[in-house]
Design an enzyme around this catalytic site. Structure first.
Site, mmCIF file in Angstrom:
data_model
loop_
_atom_site.group_PDB
_atom_site.id
_atom_site.type_symbol
_atom_site.label_atom_id
_atom_site.label_comp_id
_atom_site.label_asym_id
_atom_site.label_seq_id
_atom_site.Cartn_x
_atom_site.Cartn_y
_atom_site.Cartn_z
ATOM 1 N N ASP A 179 14.860 5.156 12.653
ATOM 2 C CA ASP A 179 16.239 5.623 12.566
ATOM 3 C C ASP A 179 16.591 6.164 13.949
ATOM 4 O O ASP A 179 16.276 7.299 14.290
ATOM 5 C CB ASP A 179 16.331 6.696 11.473
ATOM 6 C CG ASP A 179 17.741 7.201 11.273
ATOM 7 O OD1 ASP A 179 18.622 6.863 12.095
ATOM 8 O OD2 ASP A 179 17.955 7.947 10.295
ATOM 9 N N TYR A 215 -9.825 -0.898 2.345
ATOM 10 C CA TYR A 215 -9.413 -0.755 3.747
ATOM 11 C C TYR A 215 -9.171 0.698 4.134
ATOM 12 O O TYR A 215 -8.840 1.534 3.303
ATOM 13 C CB TYR A 215 -8.116 -1.534 4.002
ATOM 14 C CG TYR A 215 -8.360 -2.877 4.673
ATOM 15 C CD1 TYR A 215 -8.695 -2.939 6.022
ATOM 16 C CD2 TYR A 215 -8.272 -4.062 3.970
ATOM 17 C CE1 TYR A 215 -8.931 -4.166 6.640
ATOM 18 C CE2 TYR A 215 -8.502 -5.283 4.582
ATOM 19 C CZ TYR A 215 -8.830 -5.324 5.911
ATOM 20 O OH TYR A 215 -9.061 -6.521 6.524
ATOM 21 N N ASP A 272 0.797 -1.219 0.000
ATOM 22 C CA ASP A 272 0.000 0.000 0.000
ATOM 23 C C ASP A 272 0.838 1.282 0.000
ATOM 24 O O ASP A 272 0.341 2.331 -0.389
ATOM 25 C CB ASP A 272 -0.961 0.004 1.197
ATOM 26 C CG ASP A 272 -2.172 -0.894 0.942
ATOM 27 O OD1 ASP A 272 -2.435 -1.227 -0.230
ATOM 28 O OD2 ASP A 272 -2.858 -1.269 1.903
HETATM 29 CU CU CU Z 1 -7.560 -7.512 7.303
#
Ligand code: CU
Length: 658
Positions: free
Chosen positions: A456, A398, A314
């Site tokens: 980091d 989502y 994503d």
């Molecule tokens: Cu899921």
């Protein structure tokens, strides 16, 4: 409603105040002019990514904001694609010097493809709607009105198929949206996948293998006929801070209760946190130089020929920051809120400002500490509070909320809230192993959400090392005759190859980032410890295409020596990349990481086998990790937190708590 917005950070036209501030609209525009002047922007050229090219750490720490010297260049990086020829380039330009610094043409076979464009969503649908083979497949299922069929441009992965590898392609699955407000995800047309060449603008292959009926039950959770009447029994909860919040926000510099950090935002990574420090001994002690979630992969576990390739990166493929929501006061964020806008760009490089993209507020977080002493009678309790910095992004079906919490006691927590709508399939019937039936004939395949946090670290300076800490019960022996002994073993992770590690819940395994220069009053190194959740790592088989492309997800921890070019754990170009980029390339040199500037890459996230209760919209599921100071302070740093109110003082039984 008592929720209020405290302030906006800055006028959109003001000049950058700090080298790590996000790119401004006028910088994107200036950069576009520089690219055009260099002949890099033909009519068919689109921006697949456009964002700030952060200066390397030494330039920031050595510059006027960290020491002496000139402010570093403001630079932008653009991934450009000619949508007629398919040729793509990775370009860095300097807004300060008004010139192109570097430009590299991508080799699709070795580099893969630049991310999905905004226009690809509409284009994929247009292409399949016009394709006779796809229309025939739909018609065979009784779906003759293609205007009611939604098509998803899904990233293709890389499966070693010659006809696919040189193309810029997506795989398209279809869903029926019977009316304007229908929830299309409730009606998957399973068994049909169209492989679309986005440059040739055509379907080059059709998979049509399975004939499950399209599930019919509505999933429209807004529809009163589906959800029923709204409940009337919830009384108001109001959050008030009559004297205002306890944080200050100056541009992108946020300060609260000793914490100081800078807020950044990027189209690919979303929220980024910079230069996180804690006040102590009259100064600011560094903890983290930069923290973000630069990758997230969602692999699905249904081996069906039409869907085995479902695994979406994503960040690297869809740019999670670009899909950030504008947050609403009183709906998404409660209380005394400060918002920051975020600026991303469209395919044309035109700036697009997402208002109220980043939400900053303070929350009560329950008990901080509490004790009633049986000897001296002191009864004390203190309230914990946290500073919350968050944003929400919608990537297809989502929705992800990314939350960073900073606590009074020095704890840092990252929490991701997963919600939205499940990706669906047809459900073949009882005994099907790869999905849960969530509505009649509707399946929700098992899958994972694997996030990679890039931390980091800079615990009391750049010289850090990482220890693995296991806690175990010891066997009965001469030193442990009664078998009650519990001990910690501390193992220094000395090289990059040694530091590919997995969590071990049965040993309460932790990873401790220690300063190799500063010690506490016990002579021990000052440190921050990573507490992992120990959910499964990548479940795709070793040797699978995905295991090669998402090597980062095959361990819970990696540690690398800082390199400004090492930013993305699955590589700079993830879309259709054959694998081997990112973590495996970063660690190939097997560098020494003991006492150097280290970067932690932490994999976390749930293996999600859906429940019926996750349908038609999913209640938030949570995942994340915690970082706690460990010997960073010499004792509990919150003894100075005052009691929350006069009623919290019992009648001075034994004096104040010590
Ligand atoms: Cu899921």
């Amino acid at each position: 409603m008592t929720d209020t917005t405290t302030r906006r950070a800055e006028a959109p036209g003001s000049l950058p105040a700090h080298p790590l501030d996000p790119a401004r609209p006028q910088e994107y525009l200036a950069g576009r002019e520089i690219l055009a002047a260099a002949g890099l922007l033909g009519d068919a050229v689109r921006f697949a990514y456009y964002g700030l090219e952060e200066p390397p750490k030494d330039a920031v720490l050595g510059g006027p904001h960290g020491g002496s010297g000139a402010a570093p260049d403001r630079r932008l990086r653009a991934f450009l694609i000619d949508v007629v020829t398919g040729e793509s380039a990775d370009v860095v330009l300097s807004v300060t010097q008004r010139k192109v610094i570097s430009s590299r043409t991508l080799d699709p076979l070795a580099d893969g493809q630049v991310p999905i464009l905004d226009q690809d969503f509409a284009l994929a649908e247009e292409i399949v709607h016009a394709d006779p083979g796809w229309r025939a497949a739909m018609a065979r299922r009784g779906l003759t009105d293609v205007t009611k069929i939604r098509a998803c441009p899904l990233t293709a992965g890389s499966y070693g198929v010659a006809a696919e590898q040189a193309r810029r392609m997506v795989r398209v699955l279809a869903f029926v949206q019977a009316s304007e407000h229908d929830l299309a995800w409730a009606h998957p047309v399973d068994g049909v996948a169209a492989y679309v060449d986005l440059i040739e603008r055509r379907v080059f292959k059709m998979i049509d293998e399975l004939d499950l009926p399209v599930p019919r039950e509505s999933g429209d959770y807004d529809d009163p006929a589906v959800r029923g009447p709204l409940r009337t029994t919830l009384r108001p909860i109001e959050i008030t801070q009559p004297e205002g919040p306890s944080f200050t926000l100056d541009g992108h510099l946020l300060e609260w209760q000793g914490w100081s950090l800078r807020i950044g935002f990027d189209a690919r990574e979303g929220l980024t946190l910079h230069q996180v420090t804690l006040a102590d001994d009259g100064g600011q002690r560094p903890v983290i130089y930069r923290a973000s979630i630069p990758e997230l992969v969602v692999p699905y576990g249904d081996p069906a020929p039409t869907r085995y390739w479902q695994n979406y990166f994503d960040c690297g493929e869809y740019l999670v920051g670009k899909w950030a929501n504008s947050l609403e006061l009183g709906c998404d964020c409660l209380g005394e809120i400060a918002y920051l806008d975020a600026t991303v760009t469209g395919d044309d490089g035109e700036p697009r400002t997402i208002g109220n993209a980043i939400c900053i507020h303070e929350e009560d977080s329950g008990i901080l500490w509490k004790h009633t002493d049986i000897f001296n009678g002191s009864a004390q309790s203190r309230r914990q509070r946290r500073l919350v910095i968050s944003f929400f992004s919608t990537v297809g079906n989502y929705d992800y909320g990314f939350y960073w919490y900073f606590y009074l006691d020095g704890t840092i927590e990252c929490e991701v809230k997963l919600t939205g709508v499940l990706f669906t399939s047809g459900y073949p019937g009882d005994g099907f192993r790869y999905a849960t039936e969530v509505a009649p004939g509707l399946g929700a395949p098992g899958h994972q959400h694997l996030f990679s946090a890039r931390l980091d670290m800079m615990v009391d300076g750049l010289a850090n090392a990482v220890d693995e800490i296991d806690t175990r019960g010891l066997p009965v022996g001469p030193d442990n005759p009664h078998g009650n002994a519990i001990a910690q073993t501390v193992t220094r992770l000395r090289t990059e190859s040694q530091a590919g590690r997995r969590a071990a819940a049965d040993r309460a395994r932790l990873w401790r980032v220690v300063s190799t220069e500063r010690t506490n009053r016990f002579g021990q190194p000052t440190a921050f410890t990573l507490y992992p959740e120990a959910a499964p790592i990548l479940l795709a088989a070793p040797g699978s295409s995905l295991a090669r492309r998402a090597v980062f997800a095959t361990n819970h921890l990696w540690v690398t020596r800082y390199d400004p070019a090492h930013r993305y754990p699955a590589g700079d170009f993830v879309n259709q990349h054959p694998g081997g980029a990112g973590i495996p390339a970063f660690t190939a040199g097997d560098r020494d990481i003991d006492g150097t500037d280290v970067v932690l890459w932490h994999t976390f996230g749930p293996a999600h086998f859906p429940r019926p209760e996750d349908w038609p919209v999913m209640p938030v599921a949570r995942c994340g990790f915690v970082l706690k100071p460990t010997g960073f302070f010499d004792r509990n740093p919150t003894l100075d937190v005052p009691p929350p109110g006069p009623r919290c003082h019992p009648a001075e039984p034994g004096g104040s708590a010590r």
